[in-house]
Design a protein around this motif. Structure first.
Motif, PDB file in Angstrom:
ATOM      1  N   CYS A  86      46.236  26.542 102.731  1.00 57.17           N
ATOM      2  CA  CYS A  86      45.515  26.145 101.520  1.00 57.17           C
ATOM      3  C   CYS A  86      44.171  26.851 101.409  1.00 57.17           C
ATOM      4  N   MET A  87      43.488  27.018 102.532  1.00 57.52           N
ATOM      5  CA  MET A  87      42.211  27.715 102.525  1.00 57.52           C
ATOM      6  C   MET A  87      42.392  29.158 102.050  1.00 57.52           C
ATOM      7  N   GLU A  88      43.396  29.826 102.562  1.00 60.73           N
ATOM      8  CA  GLU A  88      43.645  31.213 102.159  1.00 60.73           C
ATOM      9  C   GLU A  88      43.945  31.297 100.671  1.00 60.73           C
ATOM     10  N   TRP A  89      44.759  30.365 100.180  1.00 62.95           N
ATOM     11  CA  TRP A  89      45.096  30.371  98.748  1.00 62.95           C
ATOM     12  C   TRP A  89      43.858  30.101  97.898  1.00 62.95           C
ATOM     13  N   LEU A  90      43.041  29.136  98.305  1.00 62.33           N
ATOM     14  CA  LEU A  90      41.835  28.813  97.540  1.00 62.33           C
ATOM     15  C   LEU A  90      40.866  29.992  97.481  1.00 62.33           C
ATOM     16  N   VAL A  91      40.599  30.602  98.623  1.00 62.12           N
ATOM     17  CA  VAL A  91      39.652  31.717  98.653  1.00 62.12           C
ATOM     18  C   VAL A  91      40.131  32.850  97.754  1.00 62.12           C
ATOM     19  N   ASN A  92      41.394  33.210  97.874  1.00 56.96           N
ATOM     20  CA  ASN A  92      41.934  34.295  97.044  1.00 56.96           C
ATOM     21  C   ASN A  92      41.905  33.927  95.563  1.00 56.96           C
ATOM     22  N   THR A  93      42.244  32.695  95.254  1.00 62.88           N
ATOM     23  CA  THR A  93      42.278  32.241  93.855  1.00 62.88           C
ATOM     24  C   THR A  93      40.891  32.264  93.240  1.00 62.88           C
ATOM     25  N   ILE A  94      39.912  31.763  93.958  1.00 62.10           N
ATOM     26  CA  ILE A  94      38.541  31.715  93.450  1.00 62.10           C
ATOM     27  C   ILE A  94      37.995  33.122  93.238  1.00 62.10           C
ATOM     28  N   GLN A  95      38.272  34.004  94.175  1.00 65.55           N
ATOM     29  CA  GLN A  95      37.690  35.343  94.115  1.00 65.55           C
ATOM     30  C   GLN A  95      38.339  36.240  93.065  1.00 65.55           C
ATOM     31  N   GLU A  96      39.415  35.765  92.464  1.00 66.00           N
ATOM     32  CA  GLU A  96      39.995  36.511  91.352  1.00 66.00           C
ATOM     33  C   GLU A  96      39.101  36.482  90.118  1.00 66.00           C
ATOM     34  N   ILE A  97      38.247  35.431  90.012  1.00 62.15           N
ATOM     35  CA  ILE A  97      37.483  35.275  88.768  1.00 62.15           C
ATOM     36  C   ILE A  97      35.972  35.185  88.969  1.00 62.15           C
ATOM     37  N   THR A  98      35.492  35.224  90.211  1.00 61.83           N
ATOM     38  CA  THR A  98      34.051  35.175  90.429  1.00 61.83           C
ATOM     39  C   THR A  98      33.675  36.014  91.644  1.00 61.83           C
ATOM     40  N   ASP A  99      32.480  36.569  91.584  1.00 68.84           N
ATOM     41  CA  ASP A  99      31.934  37.319  92.708  1.00 68.84           C
ATOM     42  C   ASP A  99      30.915  36.503  93.496  1.00 68.84           C
ATOM     43  N   LEU A 100      30.760  35.214  93.168  1.00 67.43           N
ATOM     44  CA  LEU A 100      29.827  34.388  93.928  1.00 67.43           C
ATOM     45  C   LEU A 100      30.253  34.336  95.392  1.00 67.43           C
ATOM     46  N   PRO A 101      29.298  34.388  96.318  1.00 65.73           N
ATOM     47  CA  PRO A 101      29.665  34.232  97.728  1.00 65.73           C
ATOM     48  C   PRO A 101      30.157  32.816  97.998  1.00 65.73           C
ATOM     49  N   LEU A 102      30.947  32.678  99.049  1.00 69.84           N
ATOM     50  CA  LEU A 102      31.584  31.399  99.355  1.00 69.84           C
ATOM     51  C   LEU A 102      30.984  30.758 100.600  1.00 69.84           C
ATOM     52  N   CYS A 103      30.958  29.451 100.563  1.00 71.31           N
ATOM     53  CA  CYS A 103      30.566  28.638 101.708  1.00 71.31           C
ATOM     54  C   CYS A 103      31.857  28.006 102.243  1.00 71.31           C
ATOM     55  N   ILE A 104      32.345  28.512 103.367  1.00 71.87           N
ATOM     56  CA  ILE A 104      33.618  28.055 103.915  1.00 71.87           C
ATOM     57  C   ILE A 104      33.373  26.791 104.727  1.00 71.87           C
ATOM     58  N   ASP A 105      34.080  25.723 104.366  1.00 70.18           N
ATOM     59  CA  ASP A 105      33.751  24.383 104.841  1.00 70.18           C
ATOM     60  C   ASP A 105      34.991  23.745 105.456  1.00 70.18           C
ATOM     61  N   SER A 106      34.929  23.454 106.757  1.00 66.53           N
ATOM     62  CA  SER A 106      36.075  22.834 107.417  1.00 66.53           C
ATOM     63  C   SER A 106      35.674  22.277 108.774  1.00 66.53           C
ATOM     64  N   PRO A 107      36.314  21.182 109.202  1.00 65.74           N
ATOM     65  CA  PRO A 107      36.103  20.694 110.566  1.00 65.74           C
ATOM     66  C   PRO A 107      36.920  21.480 111.587  1.00 65.74           C
ATOM     67  N   ASP A 108      37.803  22.352 111.114  1.00 68.92           N
ATOM     68  CA  ASP A 108      38.726  23.115 111.967  1.00 68.92           C
ATOM     69  C   ASP A 108      38.278  24.575 112.023  1.00 68.92           C
ATOM     70  N   GLU A 109      37.933  25.055 113.212  1.00 71.44           N
ATOM     71  CA  GLU A 109      37.456  26.431 113.329  1.00 71.44           C
ATOM     72  C   GLU A 109      38.516  27.457 112.943  1.00 71.44           C
ATOM     73  N   ASN A 110      39.789  27.103 113.056  1.00 75.54           N
ATOM     74  CA  ASN A 110      40.848  28.032 112.653  1.00 75.54           C
ATOM     75  C   ASN A 110      40.886  28.190 111.137  1.00 75.54           C
ATOM     76  N   ALA A 111      40.650  27.103 110.425  1.00 76.70           N
ATOM     77  CA  ALA A 111      40.574  27.179 108.967  1.00 76.70           C
ATOM     78  C   ALA A 111      39.314  27.928 108.535  1.00 76.70           C
ATOM     79  N   LEU A 112      38.221  27.718 109.265  1.00 76.22           N
ATOM     80  CA  LEU A 112      37.007  28.479 108.976  1.00 76.22           C
ATOM     81  C   LEU A 112      37.283  29.976 109.084  1.00 76.22           C
ATOM     82  N   ARG A 113      37.929  30.373 110.161  1.00 77.70           N
ATOM     83  CA  ARG A 113      38.230  31.788 110.365  1.00 77.70           C
ATOM     84  C   ARG A 113      39.115  32.319 109.235  1.00 77.70           C
TER      85      ARG A 113
END
Length: 267
Positions: free
Chosen positions: A56-83
């Motif tokens: 889900c994280m991968e899908w969200l990041v890719n989806t968001i970056q299709e329409i904005t160049d704003l930098p992202l704040c990656i937020d998760s309690p799981d370091e694997n999802a952060l990566r």
């Protein structure tokens, strides 16, 4: 003043449903609304998607970056999802940001290598293995340990965003004052370090929450807070932020305040 848009979080029902159904148009609309409202970063959190968070994280990041160049704040309690999010996050308009680490040994050791590997900004919460802070002194002590330890790792103070950990005023009538004292003390000791927070917790359990939240923004800004994780589409809140910055002399020629006026934030 750094505004991190908080709305893309699967703890919100509409966002969770959009992620589950892969409704890219809805996620992109929320991202665009936050950008247009003045967000500098977009927080991306799908921590409630247990067992599916990385995908889900991968899908969200890719989806968001299709329409904005704003930098992202990656937020998760799981370091694997952060990566997973950090690998995909672009850096054209600003460094990646990680939300978050703490002074808890396990969490600190899991997150700091990612901060260094991806040269990211880091939100660091004033929590330690012994628990959450009660007083301003507790917050300053925990923040000092975090900052000093991160500096030893080669992380610049300018990339550190300390979250003093706001607790509900409804559970202790001194919690607001203790946060204000802590912000002032941290900023005085480490002037190059930034401060940020999810501010609305201060009003939890009370009526008229919006009033408390807006007033607390002004108070925290006055003693040194220079970042917030909030809903940037809340016109009244953003209006308070712009007005506060103008009154503190942090808005050259009051340009942002006047722009906010023209956008109708004070109607």
């Amino acid at each position: 003043m750094l505004i991190i848009g908080e709305l893309i979080n699967t703890s919100r029902k509409a966002i969770r449903e959009a992620v589950e159904t892969r409704n890219a148009a809805y996620i992109q609309e929320v991202a665009k609304q936050q950008e247009e409202a003045g967000a500098n970063y977009l927080d991306v959190n799908c921590g409630t998607m247990v067992g599916q968070e990385i995908e889900c994280m991968e899908w969200l990041v890719n989806t968001i970056q299709e329409i904005t160049d704003l930098p992202l704040c990656i937020d998760s309690p799981d370091e694997n999802a952060l990566r997973a999010g950090l690998v995909l996050a672009k850096t054209g308009n600003g460094k990646r940001m990680i939300n978050s680490t703490t002074a808890e040994e396990k969490r600190y050791k899991a997150v700091i290598p990612l901060v260094k590997e991806f040269d990211a900004k880091i939100v660091a919460l004033c929590i330690e293995d012994a628990g959450m802070p009660e007083t301003a002194e507790d917050r300053l002590r925990i923040a000092s340990k975090l900052i000093d330890d991160m500096e030893k790792e080669g992380i610049r103070q300018d990339d550190i965003y300390i979250d003093p950990l706001i607790k509900p005023l409804s559970t202790n009538d001194k919690y607001g004052k203790s946060v204000l004292d802590a912000i002032y003390a941290i900023k005085k000791k480490y002037p190059a370090v930034h401060l940020t927070c999810g501010l609305s917790n201060i009003s939890y359990g009370f009526p008229n929450r919006a009033v408390l939240n807006r007033l607390f923004v002004v108070q925290t800004m006055t003693v040194g807070m220079d970042g917030y994780i909030l809903n940037p589409t809340d016109k009244a809140m953003m209006g308070v932020v712009y007005a506060g910055q103008a009154l503190l002399g942090n808005d050259r020629y009051c340009k942002n305040y006047l722009k906010a006026h023209r956008k109708g934030l004070y109607e």
